[in-house]
Design a protein around this motif. Structure first.
Motif, PDB file in Angstrom:
ATOM      1  N   ASP A  10      -7.658  38.576  26.202  1.00 39.96           N
ATOM      2  CA  ASP A  10      -6.451  39.407  26.191  1.00 39.96           C
ATOM      3  C   ASP A  10      -6.681  40.722  25.462  1.00 39.96           C
ATOM      4  O   ASP A  10      -7.343  40.773  24.414  1.00 39.96           O
ATOM      5  CB  ASP A  10      -5.301  38.651  25.537  1.00 39.96           C
ATOM      6  CG  ASP A  10      -4.843  37.472  26.376  1.00 39.96           C
ATOM      7  OD1 ASP A  10      -5.154  37.456  27.575  1.00 39.96           O
ATOM      8  OD2 ASP A  10      -4.183  36.571  25.834  1.00 39.96           O
ATOM      9  N   SER A  54      -4.923  42.477  23.557  1.00 33.86           N
ATOM     10  CA  SER A  54      -4.470  42.569  22.165  1.00 33.86           C
ATOM     11  C   SER A  54      -5.531  42.124  21.168  1.00 33.86           C
ATOM     12  O   SER A  54      -5.417  42.396  19.972  1.00 33.86           O
ATOM     13  CB  SER A  54      -3.204  41.727  21.977  1.00 33.86           C
ATOM     14  OG  SER A  54      -3.461  40.375  22.287  1.00 33.86           O
ATOM     15  N   HIS A  55      -6.579  41.439  21.651  1.00 35.01           N
ATOM     16  CA  HIS A  55      -7.661  40.990  20.763  1.00 35.01           C
ATOM     17  C   HIS A  55      -8.786  42.030  20.662  1.00 35.01           C
ATOM     18  O   HIS A  55      -9.697  41.868  19.847  1.00 35.01           O
ATOM     19  CB  HIS A  55      -8.247  39.668  21.245  1.00 35.01           C
ATOM     20  CG  HIS A  55      -7.278  38.526  21.185  1.00 35.01           C
ATOM     21  ND1 HIS A  55      -6.818  38.004  20.002  1.00 35.01           N
ATOM     22  CD2 HIS A  55      -6.672  37.810  22.174  1.00 35.01           C
ATOM     23  CE1 HIS A  55      -5.981  37.023  20.253  1.00 35.01           C
ATOM     24  NE2 HIS A  55      -5.874  36.882  21.561  1.00 35.01           N
ATOM     25  N   SER A  83      -2.530  47.908  25.105  1.00 34.27           N
ATOM     26  CA  SER A  83      -2.469  46.879  24.054  1.00 34.27           C
ATOM     27  C   SER A  83      -3.728  46.836  23.192  1.00 34.27           C
ATOM     28  O   SER A  83      -3.753  46.145  22.168  1.00 34.27           O
ATOM     29  CB  SER A  83      -2.237  45.491  24.682  1.00 34.27           C
ATOM     30  OG  SER A  83      -1.043  45.464  25.417  1.00 34.27           O
ATOM     31  N   ARG A 114      -6.220  47.660  20.453  1.00 30.89           N
ATOM     32  CA  ARG A 114      -6.007  48.234  19.120  1.00 30.89           C
ATOM     33  C   ARG A 114      -7.033  49.343  18.852  1.00 30.89           C
ATOM     34  O   ARG A 114      -8.109  49.380  19.468  1.00 30.89           O
ATOM     35  CB  ARG A 114      -6.114  47.147  18.050  1.00 30.89           C
ATOM     36  CG  ARG A 114      -5.139  46.004  18.287  1.00 30.89           C
ATOM     37  CD  ARG A 114      -5.248  44.920  17.229  1.00 30.89           C
ATOM     38  NE  ARG A 114      -4.430  43.778  17.591  1.00 30.89           N
ATOM     39  CZ  ARG A 114      -3.119  43.704  17.394  1.00 30.89           C
ATOM     40  NH1 ARG A 114      -2.489  44.715  16.815  1.00 30.89           N
ATOM     41  NH2 ARG A 114      -2.430  42.637  17.750  1.00 30.89           N
TER      42      ARG A 114
END
Length: 634
Positions: A552, A554-555, A578, A580
């Motif tokens: 995903d 977000s990781h 998403s 980072r």
């Protein structure tokens, strides 16, 4: 059955519900349980089935419905809900869905069992609590004892251990008999459990140590704490197993009762002295022989099934066979493969059209002049070739339906997209490499075949995987250490599932991801570094785009000399919002990594905030493993 249902545990209800629902299976071996006339009978019911009731009349549709598993399931569930509401009955899990054959019929594999042990060992429990949990797990997995039988074990129930007649004996056995906290279902449930034979060596040492500890503390019940006058509650054991399964597995249908099915099914193979025992269970041949001797004694041939039923606490083998042995079909298949099949040569010629000359030409030992019999095993290869070449052998059995089926099968095979993985079962590959890694380098080659077959990996695939791992690592390693923590494990499980799906649906994208990883990877770091040139940015874009399909977004995190620079490149390349961003001072280029959220617990930690994102080893572990599995020229 003279029973006080008010004292029943959830396991007792599962057991009896299972037997009731199993009795509804229509397998042609026994008469329907419901053979009586009905006041609701109508004229159309005779068209449903040829079965007749006790008066000779056709069974009505309503009677047929009552005798189905679906109807029985609904009535039992309603009955138990009523018991819980009005009589405080224990909770029973009904994992049905569309499968209404039994209450619980799952087997706990040796892989799952070992994972459960590792989970307990790595937990934050105190040493004594870990010891207790491991012994309970071993006891229920190896013996299949019911939950109320386990909680009621007294220290005095353990025999053949300690100083006996002046000499030290440590071959413990549990003598099961009723007491205040342990009901036994019948007189047949009184029995001796030879744990000295059923347990593995490490499990037996743990048990003996635990026994001496409980005896030294003068505790009455084996599984108790404090004064030891009362055993630990049954719900503690069932909840412990459920928590472990929930943490380890994404989905499962296991309950405490699953262990009983597992033990009986495993021991059915062991007591039959079948080579399948070394495949399905974790017992080797020597250990299996010790179990056979302990349970059957010198009556091996006469009492295999009675011995198993006795160990399970059943009066006869009927209950054991009907409800517990999930490996019966494997045993039957193995015994069929071992059968010495022979038929008279005249019958063989009439069925196949193959005469003596052909038989003798294929194998001179296939025909026995003294018995006039043809050995079918000797002719197997020839018969298979004849069938495969679609010659006239058994041509009378070739119907248009068979022809259509063969055509459909060929079409299905043509439409199936093969995976570019060398071996599709990733967790078997991990276990295979872990076991090889334990072996000294000079002995790995000779042990490879055995280890590969043990883990269900074809020999040529095992050699290919081993060779690739040996080329990647310059030392004696074959695999990186797996990331710790349940959240990292969840990420990995999803990533592996998605990687396999991509290996069939989008093999080119996965191959591109692996190619970039193999060029950029570094064993000393968990991140991947890219430069600022156009070709480097193109690689970064491809790598992260595919990576977000596997793990995903977000990781993922992209770091540059400033957060703004990382945001700019993310926007320029059209990457997932998403993802980072972060800063790595004085770094010329871009760093890509998979991160995990951590909490600052010490002033020695240089993190600026209490919660921060740190590099995870998930990407490195996942990348190296997929790099091993993807073929060079798919």
């Amino acid at each position: 059955m003279d029973e006080n249902i008010g004292q029943w545990e959830g396991d007792d209800f599962e057991d009896i519900y299972e037997q009731i629902i199993q009795s509804k299976i229509k397998d042609g071996r026994k008469t329907s349980m419901l053979c009586k006339s009905s006041e609701f009978e109508d004229d159309t019911s005779s068209d449903i089935d040829d079965d007749k009731n006790a008066t000779g009349q056709p069974i009505s549709y309503l009677d047929r419905l009552k005798d189905s598993q679906k109807f029985t399931y609904g009535r039992l569930k309603a009955f138990h809900d009523h018991q819980r509401t009005h009589f405080d009955a224990p909770y029973v899990y009904f994992p049905w869905g569309n499968n209404r054959q039994v209450v619980k019929a799952e087997m706990v594999s040796p892989h799952v069992y070992r994972a459960m042990k590792r989970y307990i060992q790595s937990s934050k429990l105190e040493v004594e609590q870990k010891q207790l949990c491991l012994i309970v797990l071993a006891l229920v997995y190896r013996t299949g004892m019911r939950i109320n039988e386990i909680i009621g074990i007294k220290v005095s129930d353990i025999a053949d251990i300690g100083l006996i007649n002046g000499r030290m004996v440590e071959v413990p056995k549990i003598i099961l008999k009723p007491n205040r906290y342990r009901r036994l279902k019948s007189s047949s449930a009184k029995r001796v459990i030879p744990i000295d034979s059923l347990f593995k060596d490490d499990e037996l040492k743990q048990f003996i140590t635990f026994y001496y500890q409980q005896k030294r503390l003068k505790r009455r019940y084996l599984f108790s704490q404090g004064s030891g006058d009362q055993p630990l509650p049954a719900v503690l054991f069932s909840n412990m197993m459920k928590i472990i399964w929930d943490r380890l597995l994404i989905t499962h249908d296991f309950t405490f009762h699953s262990f009983r099915h597992t033990t009986i099914s495993h021991l059915a193979l062991v007591l039959s002295d079948s080579p399948l025992a070394q495949v399905v269970t974790d017992y080797d041949k020597k250990h299996g022989d010790n179990i056979i001797k302990a349970i059957l004694g010198n009556n091996k041939e006469q009492s295999i099934w009675f011995g198993l039923a006795s160990l399970a606490g059943h009066l006869t083998p009927d209950t054991t066979f009907e409800h517990y042995i999930h490996t019966a079909h494997l045993l039957a298949g193995w015994q069929n493969s071992e059968a010495k099949l022979a038929i008279p040569i005249t019958v063989f010629e009439m069925v196949t059209g193959i005469g003596y000359q052909t038989i003798n030409r294929q194998d001179g030992r296939a025909y026995s002049p003294s018995t006039k019999q043809t050995n079918l095993v000797k002719m197997r290869g020839y018969l298979i070739n004849k069938v495969a070449s679609k010659e006239s052998l058994l041509s009378y059995n070739r119907t248009p339906a068979n022809t259509d089926y063969e055509q459909n099968t060929q079409n299905d095979a043509a439409n199936t997209r093969p995976s570019i993985f060398i071996h599709p079962k990733i967790y078997d590959v991990i276990a295979f490499l872990k076991e090889l890694q334990k072996i000294s380098i000079d002995k790995r080659a000779e042990r490879l075949v055995k280890v590969a077959l043990w883990h269900g990996i074809p020999i040529h695939e095992g050699r290919q995987i081993y060779d690739r791992a040996s080329q990647i690592f310059s030392d004696d390693r074959l695999l990186l250490s797996a990331p710790t923590g349940h959240k990292n494990q969840e990420v990995l499980v999803k990533a592996f599932d998605r990687a396999y799906q991509m290996s069939t649906d989008k093999p080119d994208e996965l191959k591109l991801f692996v190619d970039i990883f193999s060029v950029k990877q570094n064993l000393n770091t968990s991140s991947i570094h890219f430069g600022i040139k156009e070709t480097q940015l193109e690689m970064l874009q491809h790598f992260v785009t595919v990576g977000c399909q596997l793990i995903d977004a977000s990781h993922w995190q992209i770091r540059a000399h400033s957060e703004q620079a990382a945001r700019d490149i993310k926007k320029e390349l059209g990457l997932d919002s998403s993802i980072r961003v972060g800063t790595r001072e004085s770094f010329h280029g871009y760093e890509v990594r998979v991160v995990q959220k951590k909490c600052k617990r010490s002033n020695k930690n240089l993190a600026m905030t209490g919660n921060y994102y740190a590099s995870s080893s998930v990407l490195k572990y996942f990348g190296y493993l997929v790099m091993l599995l993807v073929e060079d020229n798919p």
